[in-house]
Scaffold this motif. Sequence first.
Motif, mmCIF file in Angstrom:
data_model
loop_
_atom_site.group_PDB
_atom_site.id
_atom_site.type_symbol
_atom_site.label_atom_id
_atom_site.label_comp_id
_atom_site.label_asym_id
_atom_site.label_seq_id
_atom_site.Cartn_x
_atom_site.Cartn_y
_atom_site.Cartn_z
ATOM 1 N N ARG A 16 0.801 -1.224 0.000
ATOM 2 C CA ARG A 16 0.000 0.000 0.000
ATOM 3 C C ARG A 16 0.838 1.281 0.000
ATOM 4 O O ARG A 16 0.644 2.154 -0.868
ATOM 5 C CB ARG A 16 -0.967 -0.040 1.193
ATOM 6 N N PRO A 17 1.796 1.446 0.917
ATOM 7 C CA PRO A 17 2.585 2.687 0.899
ATOM 8 C C PRO A 17 3.402 2.834 -0.384
ATOM 9 O O PRO A 17 3.561 3.944 -0.909
ATOM 10 C CB PRO A 17 3.483 2.553 2.136
ATOM 11 N N TYR A 18 3.909 1.732 -0.876
ATOM 12 C CA TYR A 18 4.721 1.769 -2.096
ATOM 13 C C TYR A 18 3.885 2.201 -3.296
ATOM 14 O O TYR A 18 4.287 3.095 -4.061
ATOM 15 C CB TYR A 18 5.334 0.399 -2.341
ATOM 16 N N LEU A 19 2.717 1.602 -3.477
ATOM 17 C CA LEU A 19 1.874 1.962 -4.610
ATOM 18 C C LEU A 19 1.360 3.392 -4.491
ATOM 19 O O LEU A 19 1.193 4.086 -5.501
ATOM 20 C CB LEU A 19 0.723 0.964 -4.747
ATOM 21 N N GLN A 20 1.126 3.842 -3.270
ATOM 22 C CA GLN A 20 0.767 5.244 -3.056
ATOM 23 C C GLN A 20 1.863 6.160 -3.582
ATOM 24 O O GLN A 20 1.599 7.157 -4.272
ATOM 25 C CB GLN A 20 0.557 5.495 -1.558
ATOM 26 N N GLU A 21 3.112 5.800 -3.295
ATOM 27 C CA GLU A 21 4.234 6.620 -3.743
ATOM 28 C C GLU A 21 4.413 6.533 -5.258
ATOM 29 O O GLU A 21 4.765 7.531 -5.909
ATOM 30 C CB GLU A 21 5.512 6.195 -3.027
ATOM 31 N N VAL A 22 4.173 5.356 -5.830
ATOM 32 C CA VAL A 22 4.231 5.223 -7.292
ATOM 33 C C VAL A 22 3.219 6.164 -7.947
ATOM 34 O O VAL A 22 3.538 6.876 -8.913
ATOM 35 C CB VAL A 22 3.964 3.763 -7.717
ATOM 36 N N VAL A 23 2.002 6.188 -7.418
ATOM 37 C CA VAL A 23 0.975 7.085 -7.954
ATOM 38 C C VAL A 23 1.407 8.541 -7.803
ATOM 39 O O VAL A 23 1.299 9.338 -8.749
ATOM 40 C CB VAL A 23 -0.376 6.830 -7.258
ATOM 41 N N LEU A 77 11.077 6.153 -10.390
ATOM 42 C CA LEU A 77 10.520 4.890 -9.903
ATOM 43 C C LEU A 77 11.567 3.800 -9.735
ATOM 44 O O LEU A 77 11.246 2.707 -9.262
ATOM 45 C CB LEU A 77 9.434 4.401 -10.855
ATOM 46 N N ALA A 78 12.807 4.088 -10.101
ATOM 47 C CA ALA A 78 13.846 3.061 -10.071
ATOM 48 C C ALA A 78 14.183 2.659 -8.638
ATOM 49 O O ALA A 78 14.280 3.501 -7.742
ATOM 50 C CB ALA A 78 15.095 3.551 -10.788
ATOM 51 N N HIS A 79 14.351 1.375 -8.442
ATOM 52 C CA HIS A 79 14.867 0.822 -7.191
ATOM 53 C C HIS A 79 16.397 0.966 -7.216
ATOM 54 O O HIS A 79 17.009 0.697 -8.251
ATOM 55 C CB HIS A 79 14.469 -0.653 -7.092
#
Length: 268
Positions: A16-23, A77-79
């Motif tokens: 959830r937090p990761y996808l929020q940041e992607v958006v 978005l890069a790791h």
Amino acid sequence: MTRTLVDPYSVPDELRPYLQEVVQRTHALCGSDLVSVIAVGSVALGDYRHGRSDVDVTVVVDGTAPGPVVPELAAALAHPALPCPAAGLELVVYDRNFTARPSGEAGYLLDINTGPLLPERASVDPSESPAFWYVIDRSVALQAGRVLYGRPAREVIAEPARADVLTALRASVREHSSGEGHLADNRVLNGCRSVQFCRTGRWQAKRRAAEAVAASEERFRPLLRAALHSYERPSRTAATTLPTTDVHTFLAWVAERVDESSDADRRG
């Protein structure tokens, strides 16, 4: 402005937090041109396995992305600049004008692979990539995609023609038959998902598809159970070895089922 997920509880807690940041990062760069951000793959099909699964995301923008946005989005978005908690992120950006019509092409503006277990990749040339990955993902997005931001998939993605999906499945089976770069259990479970699509016209989670095929195909039952057991292990590095001959025999059978479906459609 903070861009919150449309339905935070539609995605696993770990993401959830990761996808929020992607958006948020995608919106920060695309602004009003951002139409939709949609989770596909295992998240959409309710079969995400933390530590094992990738996160697959489809992004649709209004008009071709300005030149600077493409490399900036790949960098943002890069790791590990944005640490990916999953095995990897596979994110594809499309122009809305492309997704508005059925297509058997790859057709992306940007394709990003990044994450702890994925080789880094940022492609802006769809001719570099086999089209089948993208056709399948768009079909999954339309049937089961979970909207993270913006408009639902059915409003922005046209359904690929069944013939194009079957062509994509056949190419997918060929890819997994080669074995290069794919875990054996995933090759088998992807084959099960292909068979179930041919039978039902619907996308199913890999494990559910494997259970359905195992129930109907006794001769493959030991292999499918072994693949499921391996897939349940906590990480990709813990996956077990499956008999090579059995895997090839099963995938040849899958290819026959896809070809039969294509032939039946042409005759019908």
